[in-house]
Structure formats: structure tokens, C-alpha cells
Design an enzyme around this catalytic site. Sequence first.
Site, PDB file in Angstrom:
ATOM      1  NE  ARG A 143     -14.472  32.631  60.973  1.00 56.07           N
ATOM      2  CZ  ARG A 143     -14.479  32.035  62.163  1.00 56.07           C
ATOM      3  NH1 ARG A 143     -15.067  32.607  63.190  1.00 56.07           N
ATOM      4  NH2 ARG A 143     -13.877  30.882  62.352  1.00 56.07           N
ATOM      5  CB  ILE A 144     -12.786  31.078  54.498  1.00 52.52           C
ATOM      6  CG1 ILE A 144     -11.925  31.546  55.673  1.00 52.52           C
ATOM      7  CG2 ILE A 144     -11.961  31.061  53.213  1.00 52.52           C
ATOM      8  CD1 ILE A 144     -10.831  30.571  56.084  1.00 52.52           C
ATOM      9  NE  ARG A 221      -6.162  22.580  59.615  1.00 47.98           N
ATOM     10  CZ  ARG A 221      -5.967  23.855  59.287  1.00 47.98           C
ATOM     11  NH1 ARG A 221      -5.909  24.206  58.016  1.00 47.98           N
ATOM     12  NH2 ARG A 221      -5.816  24.780  60.215  1.00 47.98           N
ATOM     13  CD  GLU A 250      -0.544  20.374  55.215  1.00 49.23           C
ATOM     14  OE1 GLU A 250      -0.119  21.225  56.004  1.00 49.23           O
ATOM     15  OE2 GLU A 250      -1.669  20.424  54.703  1.00 49.23           O
ATOM     16  CG  HIS A 268      -1.196  24.472  54.925  1.00 48.74           C
ATOM     17  ND1 HIS A 268      -1.522  23.552  55.887  1.00 48.74           N
ATOM     18  CD2 HIS A 268      -2.052  25.526  55.122  1.00 48.74           C
ATOM     19  CE1 HIS A 268      -2.507  24.020  56.635  1.00 48.74           C
ATOM     20  NE2 HIS A 268      -2.851  25.231  56.189  1.00 48.74           N
TER      21      HIS A 268
END
Length: 302
Positions: A143-144, A221, A250, A268
Site C-alpha cells: 500500500r505505502i 522497520r 528506538e 520514527h
Amino acid sequence: MMPHVMEAMEEDFTVHRLWEAEDRDALLAEVGERVRAVGTSGNLGASAALMDALPNLEIVGCYGVGVDSIDLQHAAKRKVIVTNTPDVLNDDVANMAIALLLATSRRICVGDRYVRDGKWLKAAMPLTHSIRGKQLGILGLGRIGKDIAEKASAFGLELSYHGRRKQDDVSYRFFDNLVEMAENCDYLVAICPGGEATNNIVNRAVMDALGPEGVLINVARGTVVDEAELVLALQEGRLGGAGLDVFLEEPKVPEALFEMDQVVLQPHAASATVETRHAMGDLVVKNLRAHFAGQPVLTPVR
Ligand code: NDP
């Protein structure tokens, strides 16, 4: 969750704030039996142990599209529904990928520091690189990824992609081998899911194939990229640059990256706009409401 999401939840549900509890185990022991839903984020996820502390759990609503931190197998075993927030964040995440692509190629942050530090008063900044006509490889044309591809096409980039299978309805060049795609790329954007299957998929061989002029953009990620190898490749000049929104531990980021002008860093933040975070929060609440109204959830993770 944003305050308005918490407010919306509190209209319909009794909300227990696990993250605020001084003794989380004590809170789980006290209310665990009554908990029927968990609201969580892509970062915090939901472990098997958490689910097992909630014997009457029916649904986990994730504020984010990446569900690699939710134990999906365990959820399936427990017949717990998992929902996420796909599509509503595509535009902003794709924009961040494009922003990082431009920021690295045009050295936007370097230019900003150049002006602030008064260096421009002494000399012109070194030339940067244009992106038109360059090759962009997308790792994960979902989708992205498709949104990134569409936007990148408008900038005149040539597109290719790597995934587990060729998609019949797209015309971009498909590579079934990631190293081979990297060899043919100037820019590589990672936007596939995290988790075991993609752990360190962008490894030394991929970075070396991208090469000293190549740029890696990671909006997927931290686990997708071998971070130690990335630092080395950048230090040794085997990789030209990187635009990074996500990291292995993170919010900790390897400090070696702080010194590098060829690197642009983000905390992020790809989906972190007021508009998108509102839409994501609304979707979490809509899924929970649908489930408890006896209707099918809107965006189940399958
Ligand atoms: P989709 O499921 O729509 O797309 C994922 C794509 O990755 C698919 O095209 C799939 O293609 C490919 N893919 C899946 N597994 C592999 C694999 N093992 N090897 C290679 N390719 C693979 O997801 P979205 O586009 O909605 O989101 C993608 C990811 O982006 C999320 O999972 C999340 O981790 C990350 N993300 C990061 C954000 C940020 O803030 N930085 C915000 C939002 C998302 P195929 O099936 O053909 O392999």
C-alpha cells in the site's frame, strides 16, 4: 494514543492505563480477567505473555500498520482479533520517504547548517545531485510502496521493486533478487514489514551492491536493515548515504551516524502528522466499537 483518542475510548469503555501503572503485574492481576480489548501501538505491540494475562481478551487494536511487535500466532491460537490502521497513513509515510530522498540527494540539512553556521558567507556549498532519471528500487511494493512509486514517478525516477512475488497489475520492473535490484539502483527505499522474514534483509551484500553513490532510505522497520553493517558501510564510503526514519533500538540511534553529513535522521515520524495520527486513532476506536457492537471489524490483520 492522542488525547482525543483516549477521550473517544473512554466514552464507550473503561480504560486501564497499563503504561502509567507503577506495578504493571499488579494492575494485570487486579483487572486482567475483566479486560476484553487492548489498544496498543506498533512499537509497544502485544506479547503472548500480555495476552495470557488477559484470559477474556477478544481484540487487540493496533495504532499503526506494522504489527511485527504483536504475537499474531498467539493471537490466532487464542482466537483474538487483531486490527491495524492501513491506508490512512499511506500519504504521509510516502511523503516522508520522498522527503528523505530529496533531503539526502539535495543535502537539505547540510545546506541548512551551512547557512546557520555562516559558511555561505565564505564560500558556496558544494553541488548536490538531481534525482530525475535515476533508478529507485522499492523493497515492499505494498500500500505505502505503491504510493511512494507514484510520487517518485512524478519526480522523474525510474521504478523497480522487490517482494516475494511479481505483481501482475504493475508495470515497474520486478527483481526477485534484492542484491540484483540494488546493483541496478541509485536509491533503495525499504517499506516492507518488519519481523523475522525480513530481519536484516538489507545486509552488507545489498549495501555494497547499492554502492558508494547509492542511497538507502529506510521507512520500514529498524530490523529490516543490518544497522551495524550500515554504520560501517557509511563510514567506509561503500554506501553513499542514508535517510533513516527507523532504528533497531528506538529511541537509541547509533551515535556514529550523528557526525555524518551524508545521513538524514528522523525520530520514527513518518506517520506523525496531526491529520494522520487523528485518522489512525479514529480507526482504532471504530474497530473496537464495531467489534463490541457485534459487527465485523473494519481493518482486520489477516
Ligand atoms: P503492505 O502489507 O501493504 O505491503 C508490504 C509489502 O512488503 C508488500 O508489497 C509485500 O510484497 C512486501 N513484503 C512482505 N514480506 C516481504 C518479504 N519477506 N520480503 C520482501 N518483501 C516483502 O504494508 P504497508 O505498505 O501498509 O506497510 C508496510 C510497512 O511499512 C509496515 O509493515 C510497517 O512496518 C512500515 N511502516 C512504517 C511507518 C513509519 O512510521 N516509518 C509507518 C507505516 C508503516 P509481497 O507480498 O509480494 O512480498
